[in-house]
Design an enzyme around this catalytic site. Structure first.
Site, PDB file in Angstrom:
ATOM      1  N   ALA A 116      -3.095   2.702   3.975  1.00  0.00           N
ATOM      2  CA  ALA A 116      -3.090   3.355   2.662  1.00  0.00           C
ATOM      3  C   ALA A 116      -1.698   3.892   2.358  1.00  0.00           C
ATOM      4  O   ALA A 116      -0.920   4.221   3.265  1.00  0.00           O
ATOM      5  CB  ALA A 116      -4.118   4.476   2.637  1.00  0.00           C
ATOM      6  N   MET A 117      -1.386   3.995   1.077  1.00  0.00           N
ATOM      7  CA  MET A 117      -0.029   4.371   0.672  1.00  0.00           C
ATOM      8  C   MET A 117       0.363   5.764   1.143  1.00  0.00           C
ATOM      9  O   MET A 117       1.548   6.078   1.239  1.00  0.00           O
ATOM     10  CB  MET A 117       0.115   4.248  -0.848  1.00  0.00           C
ATOM     11  CG  MET A 117      -0.719   5.235  -1.640  1.00  0.00           C
ATOM     12  SD  MET A 117      -0.499   5.035  -3.423  1.00  0.00           S
ATOM     13  CE  MET A 117      -1.562   3.651  -3.739  1.00  0.00           C
ATOM     14  N   ARG A 118      -0.625   6.607   1.444  1.00  0.00           N
ATOM     15  CA  ARG A 118      -0.291   7.957   1.913  1.00  0.00           C
ATOM     16  C   ARG A 118       0.253   7.944   3.346  1.00  0.00           C
ATOM     17  O   ARG A 118       0.810   8.943   3.806  1.00  0.00           O
ATOM     18  CB  ARG A 118      -1.514   8.871   1.824  1.00  0.00           C
ATOM     19  CG  ARG A 118      -2.706   8.429   2.651  1.00  0.00           C
ATOM     20  CD  ARG A 118      -3.891   9.369   2.434  1.00  0.00           C
ATOM     21  NE  ARG A 118      -5.085   8.923   3.167  1.00  0.00           N
ATOM     22  CZ  ARG A 118      -5.969   8.052   2.712  1.00  0.00           C
ATOM     23  NH1 ARG A 118      -5.785   7.518   1.504  1.00  0.00           N
ATOM     24  NH2 ARG A 118      -7.026   7.721   3.423  1.00  0.00           N
ATOM     25  N   TYR A 119       0.072   6.821   4.045  1.00  0.00           N
ATOM     26  CA  TYR A 119       0.531   6.736   5.429  1.00  0.00           C
ATOM     27  C   TYR A 119       1.859   6.002   5.582  1.00  0.00           C
ATOM     28  O   TYR A 119       2.552   6.186   6.577  1.00  0.00           O
ATOM     29  CB  TYR A 119      -0.517   6.027   6.294  1.00  0.00           C
ATOM     30  CG  TYR A 119      -1.855   6.723   6.328  1.00  0.00           C
ATOM     31  CD1 TYR A 119      -1.968   8.024   6.815  1.00  0.00           C
ATOM     32  CD2 TYR A 119      -3.001   6.083   5.867  1.00  0.00           C
ATOM     33  CE1 TYR A 119      -3.194   8.665   6.842  1.00  0.00           C
ATOM     34  CE2 TYR A 119      -4.234   6.715   5.892  1.00  0.00           C
ATOM     35  CZ  TYR A 119      -4.328   8.005   6.375  1.00  0.00           C
ATOM     36  OH  TYR A 119      -5.538   8.640   6.408  1.00  0.00           O
ATOM     37  N   THR A 120       2.177   5.127   4.661  1.00  0.00           N
ATOM     38  CA  THR A 120       3.372   4.294   4.813  1.00  0.00           C
ATOM     39  C   THR A 120       4.554   4.882   4.056  1.00  0.00           C
ATOM     40  O   THR A 120       4.391   5.680   3.126  1.00  0.00           O
ATOM     41  CB  THR A 120       3.115   2.867   4.307  1.00  0.00           C
ATOM     42  OG1 THR A 120       2.751   2.915   2.925  1.00  0.00           O
ATOM     43  CG2 THR A 120       1.983   2.208   5.090  1.00  0.00           C
TER      44      THR A 120
END
EC number: 5.6.2.2
Length: 804
Positions: free
Chosen positions: A116-120
């Site tokens: 998910a974009m919150r992790y990358t």
């Protein structure tokens, strides 16, 4: 809110609205701009990251932060498509030259989804920065964003030929694009050549651009078709994975190290596993994925004696190990129109864009240098008259009066006067004055240079070439994809895994092929197993054991010969009856099969024996025109006679043995039967007693080794040394071969054996037994033999010998 009524036919409104929607998708979403090779969402992501300061040497930022920035300022759509586009630009297996450097899980070639974009996190690559270079120098048009509060670039300046080196794909309304990636070094060389040779053809450009260069490597196998693809801007590129074979101690390994572009590694492994499970003829023992950080490695284990070429051909034919890249070079040109361009058109459009960018940059720099030179010139005037300047400033009532006095006294402009008043006193030291003089000289030189760029096209071209060579030096790399011409069309034989098959033909004409290993080897005297599921009034009439890669010659009662490839017969199980012969051979209504002969690609002549004792030898090349659809004459049949057997001979040093149903046999040299044409009737092989008839003919190789195997209809059989059958002249009565046909039944077949073969015995009711020939005892010639199979009320109809 007041209603708005449009007085217009609904079909007209639908047409216009859908057209507007279509153009919006084409221009604003799915098709890349020919100048920078980017779709709007990609361009906005790169520009948004540039605005956030996410350069290659700066810390990364959360992808969610980037997506929010792009959505809020430039791209008012869902977060998923923005993040998907960002992820693709960071994937090294998707982009030949990634434009974004990702940190974290950005997916895999197995098509695993990204985190998910919150992790990358992400930042621009150096190459992406080259695409954005000089954007602040008015090199491209800036347009309003979606709500008119900000400006965004219509196109990026893009020093990099991104569309060519990274390719593009997209599906719009009624049209689509699919452009393959290419090698940067080759592309740069081609661009420089095109600058120097504007009339160059696509063929000339292909001296440099050999073909696509996919991030996953692999092999383009239709190099000869690339010229047409690049000239027309559309076509098909055939890509194969890169494969090699390793020899192990007990197995061979087919190793796949590169796969076609866009193919999922996990999906390919699943495909291979499925055909290995579904197709037992492919001897695939194991499949492993040994890929690691060093590279891809898919291992397929096969038996040591397996034909790896056949298996690899099957993988190419039946899995994504061979894939097709359908080229469609559709782009949006500078006038916002969708256009199909060829390779040269793409390169010309990019060069035109770079030409304009360099000119606009030069114009911007010219204005900046000229303005600064004007200011420095005023400062130097002030430095030369510093006393006057100080007096004017000291005696002036305010800033405005001081500016006016300076303008009048020193004959300078308002801009120069303002710069003098803003100047710090420290600038009036001798060192600072020298620096101003040096700066002025440097500005004069720069103005001269950019003026030359604005006035001379050749200067612009020279700059373009220098920039391209810089790109090649900094970012060029070796080609990954091999471009070659290979055979891409397979004949069926190249896909067949060689195995022994039992071909049976019933009295009613049902033909089938069954793997020999379906019939386990039994002990002599067993009951056998079913070879074919036939009706009560049908029986097995012919049986041939052969390789599925060879052919079978069918001879009919009308004396015609047909040839059928064995692999054209559908391989079935034991308990099926097969398909009717007319599904394979184009027989006439009154035509039926009376003899079969296996053609294994060897042999010089065909020997045909008839019931009345006639024998004929004809060169095999006489049957070259025989097919399954069109038969050729094999022998002239006399009234009342019929063909009983046919064999292939290799040498005149061989001998023939002809046997009758009542137990007689004659052996004579092949040379006793001269070669005849296909229309001849043959010569007499054996003199028959009343009521007797020929049932079998076989070939004995030179020498006196081996035995003659005799099998009777009541299940008796024996082996007799070859030397007990002395060589005679053709046409005699022969020798006694079986002692008591009343007890053993009529002779069914006589075969030459060496003792290391297996015998396949088929009964009229469709039972079959297979056992080693060595289990049959070697006894004298005038004997009855031993029991081979328990028949009950059944009788033996056909016999075949399986040779190693």
């Amino acid at each position: 809110m007041p209603e708005i009524l449009i007085n217009k036919p609904v079909e007209d409104e639908l047409v216009e609205s859908y057209l507007l929607y279509s153009m919006s998708v084409i221009v604003g979403r799915a098709i890349p701009d020919v100048r920078d090779g980017l779709k709007p969402v990609q361009r906005r992501i790169l520009y948004g990251m540039y605005e956030l300061g996410l350069k290659h040497n700066s810390p990364t930022k959360k992808s969610a932060r980037i997506v929010g920035e792009v959505m809020g300022k430039y791209h008012p759509h869902g977060d998923a498509p923005v993040y998907d586009a960002l992820v693709r630009m960071a994937q090294p297996f998707t982009m030949r030259y990634p434009l974004i450097e990702g940190q974290g899980n950005f997916g895999s070639i197995d098509r695993d989804p990204p985190a998910a974009m919150r992790y990358t996190e992400a930042r621009l690559t150096r190459l992406a920065e080259e695409m954005l270079e000089d954007i602040e120098k008015n090199t491209v048009n800036m347009i309003d964003n979606f709500d008119g509060t900000l400006k965004e670039p219509e196109v990026l300046p893009s020093k990099v030929p991104n569309l060519i080196i990274n390719g593009a794909s997209g599906i719009a309304v009624g049209m689509a694009t699919n452009i393959p990636p290419h090698n940067l070094s080759e592309t740069v060389d081609a661009l420089i050549y095109l600058i120097d040779h504007p009339e160059a053809t696509v063929e000339e450009l292909m001296q440099f651009i050999k073909g696509p260069d996919f991030p996953t490597g692999a092999v383009v196998v239709n190099a000869s078709e690339l010229k047409k693809v690049y000239e027309e801007g559309r076509g098909r590129i055939i890509v194969r994975g890169k494969v090699h074979v390793e020899d192990g101690k007990r197995v061979k390994r087919i190793v796949i190290t590169e796969i076609p572009y866009g193919v999922s590694k996990a999906g390919l492994i699943e495909q291979i596993a499925k055909i290995a499970k579904d197709d037992e003829s492919l001897p695939i023992r194991n499949i492993r994925d040994e890929s690691d950080k060093r590279g891809m490695r898919i291992v397929i284990e096969i038996p040591k004696d397996a034909n790896e070429e056949v298996i690899i051909n099957n993988l190419y034919k039946r899995t994504a190990l061979q894939d097709y890249f359908n080229v469609q070079m559709l782009v949006i040109d500078k006038h916002k129109r969708p256009r199909l361009m060829n390779l040269k058109g793409l390169m010309e459009a990019f060069l035109e864009h770079r030409f304009e960018v360099i000119r606009r940059r030069a114009r911007y720099e010219y204005e900046q240098y000229t303005r600064r030179a004007h200011v420095v010139e005023g400062l130097l005037k002030a430095a030369r008259a510093i006393g006057v300047v100080v007096d004017i400033v000291r005696n002036s009532k305010d800033v405005e009066s001081a500016r006016q006095s300076l303008m009048e006294t020193l004959e300078i402009t308002e801009e120069q006067a303002k710069a003098i008043l803003d100047m710090r006193l420290s600038r009036l030291t001798s060192l600072e004055i020298e620096n101003l003089q040096n700066e002025y000289s440097d500005l004069v030189r720069k103005i001269s240079e950019v003026k030359e760029i604005l006035e001379k096209d050749e200067k612009v071209k020279e700059i373009m070439k220098k920039e391209f060579l810089y790109l090649k030096q900094q970012y060029g790399d070796p080609r990954r994809t091999e471009v070659t011409d290979q055979s891409i069309e397979y004949n069926e034989e190249e896909l067949i895994v060689e195995e022994d098959v039992v071909i049976t033909l019933s009295h009613k004409g049902y033909l089938k092929s069954t793997p020999l290993n379906s019939y386990r080897s039994q002990k002599r005297g067993g009951k056998g197993i079913t070879v074919s599921k036939l009706s009560e009034d049908d029986e097995v009439e012919f049986v041939v054991v052969a390789k599925n890669t060879s052919s079978t010659l069918f001879i009919t009662n009308l004396g015609r010969a047909y040839v059928l490839k064995n692999y054209q017969l559908e391989t079935t199980g034991r308990n099926t009856r097969g398909r009717h012969i007319t599904a394979f051979l184009n027989l006439e209504d009154t035509e039926k099969i009376v003899a079969l002969a296996s053609l294994n690609g060897e042999g010089r002549d065909l020997v045909i024996a008839t019931k009345s004792g006639k024998i004929k030898r004809t060169a095999l090349k006489e049957f070259e025109n025989a097919t399954s659809n069109r038969g050729v004459r094999a022998i002239k049949i006399e009234p009342g006679d019929e063909i009983v057997s046919a064999r292939v001979v290799n040498s005149e040093k061989e001998t023939l043995i002809v046997a009758t149903k009542m137990g007689m046999a004659i052996r004579f040299p092949v040379s006793d039967v001269r070669r005849m044409g296909r229309n001849a009737a043959g010569v007499q092989a054996i003199k028959l007693q009343p009521g007797d008839e020929v049932v079998s003919v076989d070939v004995i190789p030179p020498g006196e080794e081996g035995e003659i195997l005799t099998v009777t209809e009541k299940g008796f059989g024996k082996r007799t040394p070859v030397q007990l059958y002395r060589i005679q002249r053709r046409g005699g009565t022969g020798l006694r071969n079986i002692s008591d046909v009343n007890k053993t039944g009529y002779v069914v077949a006589v075969r030459y054996v060496r003792g290391d073969e297996e015998i396949v015995v088929v009964t009229r009711n469709g039972m079959m037994i297979r056992f080693p020939v060595s289990e049959i005892g070697v006894i004298g010639r005038v004997t009855k033999g031993v029991k081979l199979i328990e028949l009950g009320d059944d009788t033996i109809s056909k016999v075949a010998v399986v040779k190693d």
